[in-house]
Scaffold this motif. Structure first.
Motif, PDB file in Angstrom:
ATOM      1  N   ALA A 184     -26.333  17.169  44.657  1.00 38.75           N
ATOM      2  CA  ALA A 184     -25.635  16.443  43.604  1.00 38.75           C
ATOM      3  C   ALA A 184     -26.399  16.568  42.293  1.00 38.75           C
ATOM      4  O   ALA A 184     -27.607  16.841  42.283  1.00 38.75           O
ATOM      5  CB  ALA A 184     -25.482  14.971  43.980  1.00 38.75           C
ATOM      6  N   TYR A 185     -25.675  16.370  41.194  1.00 36.96           N
ATOM      7  CA  TYR A 185     -26.320  16.318  39.884  1.00 36.96           C
ATOM      8  C   TYR A 185     -25.962  15.001  39.227  1.00 36.96           C
ATOM      9  O   TYR A 185     -24.923  14.389  39.511  1.00 36.96           O
ATOM     10  CB  TYR A 185     -25.903  17.504  39.008  1.00 36.96           C
ATOM     11  N   LEU A 186     -26.821  14.558  38.322  1.00 39.30           N
ATOM     12  CA  LEU A 186     -26.613  13.316  37.612  1.00 39.30           C
ATOM     13  C   LEU A 186     -26.235  13.632  36.178  1.00 39.30           C
ATOM     14  O   LEU A 186     -26.909  14.402  35.498  1.00 39.30           O
ATOM     15  CB  LEU A 186     -27.889  12.457  37.641  1.00 39.30           C
ATOM     16  N   GLY A 187     -25.135  13.047  35.736  1.00 41.11           N
ATOM     17  CA  GLY A 187     -24.665  13.300  34.382  1.00 41.11           C
ATOM     18  C   GLY A 187     -23.321  12.652  34.166  1.00 41.11           C
ATOM     19  O   GLY A 187     -22.790  11.964  35.046  1.00 41.11           O
ATOM     20  N   GLY A 188     -22.757  12.880  33.002  1.00 42.12           N
ATOM     21  CA  GLY A 188     -21.472  12.311  32.674  1.00 42.12           C
ATOM     22  C   GLY A 188     -20.337  13.016  33.390  1.00 42.12           C
ATOM     23  O   GLY A 188     -20.507  14.077  33.999  1.00 42.12           O
ATOM     24  N   ALA A 189     -19.137  12.425  33.305  1.00 43.51           N
ATOM     25  CA  ALA A 189     -17.972  12.993  33.980  1.00 43.51           C
ATOM     26  C   ALA A 189     -17.432  14.226  33.265  1.00 43.51           C
ATOM     27  O   ALA A 189     -16.822  15.088  33.888  1.00 43.51           O
ATOM     28  CB  ALA A 189     -16.872  11.936  34.086  1.00 43.51           C
ATOM     29  N   ALA A 190     -17.655  14.331  31.947  1.00 39.26           N
ATOM     30  CA  ALA A 190     -17.148  15.480  31.187  1.00 39.26           C
ATOM     31  C   ALA A 190     -17.930  16.735  31.532  1.00 39.26           C
ATOM     32  O   ALA A 190     -19.156  16.704  31.728  1.00 39.26           O
ATOM     33  CB  ALA A 190     -17.232  15.194  29.697  1.00 39.26           C
ATOM     34  N   LEU A 191     -17.217  17.859  31.616  1.00 40.84           N
ATOM     35  CA  LEU A 191     -17.842  19.133  31.958  1.00 40.84           C
ATOM     36  C   LEU A 191     -18.106  20.021  30.752  1.00 40.84           C
ATOM     37  O   LEU A 191     -19.060  20.807  30.756  1.00 40.84           O
ATOM     38  CB  LEU A 191     -16.971  19.886  32.967  1.00 40.84           C
ATOM     39  N   LYS A 192     -17.278  19.936  29.732  1.00 39.94           N
ATOM     40  CA  LYS A 192     -17.456  20.805  28.568  1.00 39.94           C
ATOM     41  C   LYS A 192     -18.841  20.671  27.922  1.00 39.94           C
ATOM     42  O   LYS A 192     -19.414  21.676  27.470  1.00 39.94           O
ATOM     43  CB  LYS A 192     -16.360  20.550  27.540  1.00 39.94           C
ATOM     44  N   PRO A 193     -19.438  19.459  27.864  1.00 32.08           N
ATOM     45  CA  PRO A 193     -20.790  19.376  27.288  1.00 32.08           C
ATOM     46  C   PRO A 193     -21.830  20.183  28.066  1.00 32.08           C
ATOM     47  O   PRO A 193     -22.902  20.486  27.521  1.00 32.08           O
ATOM     48  CB  PRO A 193     -21.099  17.875  27.338  1.00 32.08           C
ATOM     49  N   LEU A 194     -21.529  20.536  29.320  1.00 30.18           N
ATOM     50  CA  LEU A 194     -22.485  21.289  30.136  1.00 30.18           C
ATOM     51  C   LEU A 194     -22.342  22.800  29.968  1.00 30.18           C
ATOM     52  O   LEU A 194     -23.116  23.556  30.567  1.00 30.18           O
ATOM     53  CB  LEU A 194     -22.297  20.926  31.622  1.00 30.18           C
ATOM     54  N   LEU A 195     -21.381  23.264  29.187  1.00 30.85           N
ATOM     55  CA  LEU A 195     -21.153  24.703  29.034  1.00 30.85           C
ATOM     56  C   LEU A 195     -22.388  25.469  28.548  1.00 30.85           C
ATOM     57  O   LEU A 195     -22.594  26.610  28.978  1.00 30.85           O
ATOM     58  CB  LEU A 195     -19.975  24.945  28.096  1.00 30.85           C
ATOM     59  N   PRO A 196     -23.246  24.909  27.673  1.00 30.47           N
ATOM     60  CA  PRO A 196     -24.448  25.667  27.288  1.00 30.47           C
ATOM     61  C   PRO A 196     -25.334  26.033  28.470  1.00 30.47           C
ATOM     62  O   PRO A 196     -26.039  27.058  28.435  1.00 30.47           O
ATOM     63  CB  PRO A 196     -25.169  24.718  26.326  1.00 30.47           C
ATOM     64  N   TYR A 197     -25.316  25.236  29.534  1.00 30.76           N
ATOM     65  CA  TYR A 197     -26.119  25.550  30.709  1.00 30.76           C
ATOM     66  C   TYR A 197     -25.573  26.769  31.467  1.00 30.76           C
ATOM     67  O   TYR A 197     -26.289  27.382  32.246  1.00 30.76           O
ATOM     68  CB  TYR A 197     -26.149  24.350  31.666  1.00 30.76           C
ATOM     69  N   CYS A 198     -24.304  27.094  31.266  1.00 34.17           N
ATOM     70  CA  CYS A 198     -23.668  28.157  32.051  1.00 34.17           C
ATOM     71  C   CYS A 198     -24.167  29.542  31.674  1.00 34.17           C
ATOM     72  O   CYS A 198     -24.174  30.448  32.509  1.00 34.17           O
ATOM     73  CB  CYS A 198     -22.151  28.088  31.888  1.00 34.17           C
ATOM     74  N   THR A 199     -24.552  29.723  30.429  1.00 32.28           N
ATOM     75  CA  THR A 199     -24.966  31.046  29.965  1.00 32.28           C
ATOM     76  C   THR A 199     -26.462  31.130  29.682  1.00 32.28           C
ATOM     77  O   THR A 199     -26.974  32.224  29.443  1.00 32.28           O
ATOM     78  CB  THR A 199     -24.196  31.424  28.690  1.00 32.28           C
ATOM     79  N   ALA A 200     -27.162  30.014  29.701  1.00 36.64           N
ATOM     80  CA  ALA A 200     -28.591  30.026  29.389  1.00 36.64           C
ATOM     81  C   ALA A 200     -29.400  30.642  30.532  1.00 36.64           C
ATOM     82  O   ALA A 200     -29.057  30.493  31.704  1.00 36.64           O
ATOM     83  CB  ALA A 200     -29.077  28.603  29.121  1.00 36.64           C
ATOM     84  N   ILE A 201     -30.453  31.347  30.183  1.00 35.93           N
ATOM     85  CA  ILE A 201     -31.411  31.850  31.172  1.00 35.93           C
ATOM     86  C   ILE A 201     -32.390  30.720  31.467  1.00 35.93           C
ATOM     87  O   ILE A 201     -33.023  30.184  30.552  1.00 35.93           O
ATOM     88  CB  ILE A 201     -32.136  33.100  30.653  1.00 35.93           C
ATOM     89  N   VAL A 202     -32.505  30.359  32.724  1.00 36.47           N
ATOM     90  CA  VAL A 202     -33.318  29.206  33.128  1.00 36.47           C
ATOM     91  C   VAL A 202     -34.394  29.681  34.098  1.00 36.47           C
ATOM     92  O   VAL A 202     -34.088  30.191  35.181  1.00 36.47           O
ATOM     93  CB  VAL A 202     -32.451  28.122  33.792  1.00 36.47           C
ATOM     94  N   HIS A 203     -35.639  29.509  33.720  1.00 34.49           N
ATOM     95  CA  HIS A 203     -36.765  29.871  34.575  1.00 34.49           C
ATOM     96  C   HIS A 203     -37.293  28.627  35.292  1.00 34.49           C
ATOM     97  O   HIS A 203     -37.086  27.501  34.823  1.00 34.49           O
ATOM     98  CB  HIS A 203     -37.878  30.519  33.755  1.00 34.49           C
ATOM     99  N   PRO A 204     -37.957  28.800  36.432  1.00 31.14           N
ATOM    100  CA  PRO A 204     -38.472  27.620  37.154  1.00 31.14           C
ATOM    101  C   PRO A 204     -39.344  26.715  36.291  1.00 31.14           C
ATOM    102  O   PRO A 204     -39.342  25.488  36.475  1.00 31.14           O
ATOM    103  CB  PRO A 204     -39.275  28.254  38.299  1.00 31.14           C
ATOM    104  N   ALA A 205     -40.080  27.304  35.353  1.00 31.84           N
ATOM    105  CA  ALA A 205     -40.956  26.490  34.511  1.00 31.84           C
ATOM    106  C   ALA A 205     -40.175  25.594  33.562  1.00 31.84           C
ATOM    107  O   ALA A 205     -40.749  24.658  32.978  1.00 31.84           O
ATOM    108  CB  ALA A 205     -41.890  27.396  33.714  1.00 31.84           C
ATOM    109  N   ASP A 206     -38.878  25.860  33.398  1.00 34.97           N
ATOM    110  CA  ASP A 206     -38.065  25.029  32.507  1.00 34.97           C
ATOM    111  C   ASP A 206     -37.699  23.687  33.136  1.00 34.97           C
ATOM    112  O   ASP A 206     -37.244  22.779  32.433  1.00 34.97           O
ATOM    113  CB  ASP A 206     -36.785  25.774  32.114  1.00 34.97           C
TER     114      ASP A 206
END
Length: 201
Positions: free
Chosen positions: A52-74
């Motif tokens: 599960a993830y914790l956050g708001g019900a809206a999904l559009k605010p999460l769109l920046p996470y969809c294309t970002a490169i995320v490393h374990p150190a982040d």
């Protein structure tokens, strides 16, 4: 007797060169609860133990996470004792499948996911959960529920742009509510297993 071969060491799969958030939603990808914050997106907390993830019900605010490169150190570890308070603060707890859906929707940029043929027909296995933030998805889903169709046909019948149809299909494939309608070709030996095969046996 011939000597038994020595067991080969198990080599862990190498992480993707440019990992995305969706890569960390797989079981075992995260050691425990973590949080992630992008400059242009709300705080996101992942709880792999509960998927599960914790956050708001809206999904559009999460769109920046969809294309970002995320490393374990982040990621920053989160004390499990803090999760209930964070859930209240951020807007609740939601299943990973919802996060996987938006990651697939926003991560393709109008290109079909790798491993799928853009010339295949696609169908919905069941009615998906359509989000109010994406009103045209209802029309796309309505067309796909009528039967397998080409991506271009779905776009024409629904009145949506082809890129939007492809993004919706990617998201539906990611959560297992859609699949390509590919005919299964019987193996050559299967035809020999009829009456003649029984006489031979």
């Amino acid at each position: 007797p011939a000597p038994e071969p020595e067991p080969q060491p198990v080599v862990a799969a190498a992480p993707p060169a440019d990992p995305r958030l969706a890569d960390y939603l797989r079981p075992g990808a995260l050691p425990g609860p973590v949080k992630l914050q992008l400059p242009d997106a709300p705080l996101l907390v992942l709880d792999p133990g509960k998927q599960a993830y914790l956050g708001g019900a809206a999904l559009k605010p999460l769109l920046p996470y969809c294309t970002a490169i995320v490393h374990p150190a982040d990621f920053t570890p989160v004390d499990p004792a803090e999760l209930p308070a964070l859930a209240t603060q951020l807007g609740g707890s939601h299943p990973f499948s919802r996060l996987a859906w938006i990651c697939a929707l926003g991560g393709g940029n109008g290109s079909l996911a790798a491993g799928y043929n853009p010339n295949d027909r696609y169908k919905l296995l069941k009615w998906p959960q359509t989000e109010r933030e994406f009103p045209r998805h209802f029309r796309i889903a309505t067309v796909m529920m009528k039967g397998p169709a080409l991506l271009t046909e779905i776009a024409e019948l629904s009145g949506a742009e082809l890129a939007e149809v492809i993004d919706f299909v990617n998201a539906s494939l990611a959560v297992g509510v859609a699949e390509p309608d590919v005919a299964v070709v019987a193996a050559p030996d299967a035809a020999k297993g009829g009456l003649l095969g029984r006489f031979r046996r």
